[in-house]
Design a protein around this motif. Sequence first.
Motif, PDB file in Angstrom:
ATOM      1  N   HIS A  75       0.874  -1.162   0.000  1.00  0.00           N
ATOM      2  CA  HIS A  75       0.000   0.000   0.000  1.00  0.00           C
ATOM      3  C   HIS A  75       0.919   1.222   0.000  1.00  0.00           C
ATOM      4  N   GLU A  76       0.946   1.914  -1.135  1.00  0.00           N
ATOM      5  CA  GLU A  76       1.851   3.049  -1.250  1.00  0.00           C
ATOM      6  C   GLU A  76       1.056   4.332  -1.440  1.00  0.00           C
ATOM      7  N   VAL A  77       1.513   5.396  -0.806  1.00  0.00           N
ATOM      8  CA  VAL A  77       0.814   6.676  -0.876  1.00  0.00           C
ATOM      9  C   VAL A  77       1.818   7.790  -1.085  1.00  0.00           C
ATOM     10  N   ALA A  78       1.470   8.750  -1.941  1.00  0.00           N
ATOM     11  CA  ALA A  78       2.313   9.926  -2.119  1.00  0.00           C
ATOM     12  C   ALA A  78       1.631  11.108  -1.453  1.00  0.00           C
ATOM     13  N   CYS A  79       1.844  11.240  -0.171  1.00  0.00           N
ATOM     14  CA  CYS A  79       1.229  12.350   0.569  1.00  0.00           C
ATOM     15  C   CYS A  79       2.091  12.654   1.784  1.00  0.00           C
TER      16      CYS A  79
END
Lengths: 348, 364
Positions: B355-359
């Motif tokens: 689960h990857e997030v750019a934030c």
Amino acid sequence: MNNVNPKPAATTPQQPLLTIEDLSLSFETSQKGVVLEALQKVALVVNASQTVCIVGESGCGKSLTSLAIMGLTPTNALKPTGTVWFQTKDNKRVELLSLPERELRKLRGREIAMIFQDPMTSLNPAFTVEFQLCEAIQTHSNVKLSKTQLREKAIAALDAVGIPAPADRLKAYPFQLSGGMSQRVMIAIALAGDPKILIADEPTTALDVTIQAQILTLLKNLQTSRKMGLILITHDLGVVAEMADFVNVMYAGQIVESGSAADVLHNPRHPYTQALLNSLPALQMTKTNERRLESIPGVVPHLAARPSGCQFHPRCLYKTTVCVAGHPALKAISNDHAARCFKTEGKL
Amino acid sequence: MSETTGEHQLNYEPVLTVTNLTKHYQVGSRFSGGIKQVQALRGVSFVLEKRKTLAIVGESGCGKSTLAKALMSLETPTSGSFDLGSLVKNQGKLSTRDRLAAQRRYIQMIFQDPYSSLNPRKKAWQIIAEPIIINNDKNLTKPEIKKLAIELMGKVGLRSEFAERYPHMFSGGQRQRIGIARALGLHPQILICDEPVSALDVSIQSQVLNLLIELQESLNLSLIFISHDLGVVRFIADEVIVMYLGRVVEKAPVKTLFENPSHPYTQALLASAPKLGILKPKTPDANISSAVIQEHPHGAPQTTISSILGELPSPFVILPGCSFAPRCPRATALCSSAQPELITITGPTPNVHTHEVACHHTNG
């Protein structure tokens, strides 16, 4: 508000804004004597501050119903039959289908306005927002307005539909606007005549989901503040759930089920409504093991080759010989919930 | 759809690895206000596994269709690459024509609009046979090819007597089936579906989705499924990538993404989607209705449509920080100055079912 027998009682304090009874519309074909029935005895009622949804697949007649109300049926269509009673602003009851074109023109925009699916093609690409909006404002105004007055009204109108920096936007041409902005301008133009009923034909189908949410919220707010009747035509049952007070499900030119949003969406009684709800992926997610969607076999019948009896029977899971032979009527189930099915009638 | 971690690693079999794919378009001319650059893809990376469905979600202009075109080699990427792994061998030694031919046997595409994607002057079987004729390395005769095309029609649920019909004689759903049959003719491993059901009616949509899943299971296909319909994505996908202005902002297995969306944009998308589940079900007629109405985990309790402010910013002006910052409720000064990178929140091994997030404010 009884949708099955929409005779408005004269004693009720609030008359419905719009009462459609037995609206039928046919098309002439190149073959002599052969007519295609696109609408069959459509009946619906719209009250002030009420959102009435017409939902169905393409070709079911949902757009034609709205065009018939506006007197804008295609040129190859025969004259619609039935009655469309409308309560005007000065409390006169007029029958729209028998109204001469000259009178109808006065009603369009001032009493009933319409917005369409594709905002990009609905605006004239050659003129600025200011020109198109001011034209609508002047048309619906009883007095000649000066240029500054028109401009002020136009800015206020754009502000009311949530366009930021409205004074700057007036100078824009349609190609300079995004889809959401164009639809807001279309709404501003439609509301320039302060109509009592707004017909929105798939107003958000061409828009992205975050913009769709914005436009739906805007429509809802405008409707509440202006106490407008809103006829929302859509194929998206999610939109219906969010917006509708009353829902009419159409299939092959007929209303097959009508009722409050809660009744139709959560207690659907017509097999078509049920199948439509079941074929939505969002609902199916609870069945994690079964990686198949329920689907309705076959396709919507072509108007030239209508099936006998119930129009839905070739695709229906519950069909019997009764359905092949007889035409079911739209029968009330509870006070305002009705379905056109022999099964719900208990005849099967 | 969701399996345990151990199984995942055991079956991990990538068929497509995309690394840092970038595509810039030059638009305008010197005479109409100067040449501008649109950064349609800004460093997209992902891995597609065998028999899995990767969904790409985002609004118009987020680069999802550019990505599909780049993977089909219909557009040359500005930088970055994609690797078909063992599927296409000796890629470097072939001429462009042979390389493309080889690639087309492994990746095929289904288009959004079944009306404009079929040649109106060809019969159904001729449309389906076209890729086989172009890639006819077995020197099949015309009757043999026609037989293959009719077999393919059977596979996608079209009756063989439809073979001689022209596209206008078919309904939208049937046309989309022709499009699917055409894509299957070369036995591809990967099928790119660019909004394959968004032009279809709801009742037809489910037929086509079921067909895609059946074909995926029987032919071991890997799907890249581009869609803006979150309901469809939730139903069909194993893994989801959310894109915003050419960048991947969140990537997660489908269950994680819908139950625990972490990027504010993903959350906004989920909140904006019109939901049926907001009205509580009454007791349905058990005989007829099997409609299971589910309370949406992110659904508002009443009929309120949550919306985020603003619109997609101009793709010409790329802000230094996070692209979503101007519309983001959580944005701070950091967001408008520094671009957040994709960071793994949870997941077993790098790049697999993470689960990857750019934030910058994932935990805020």
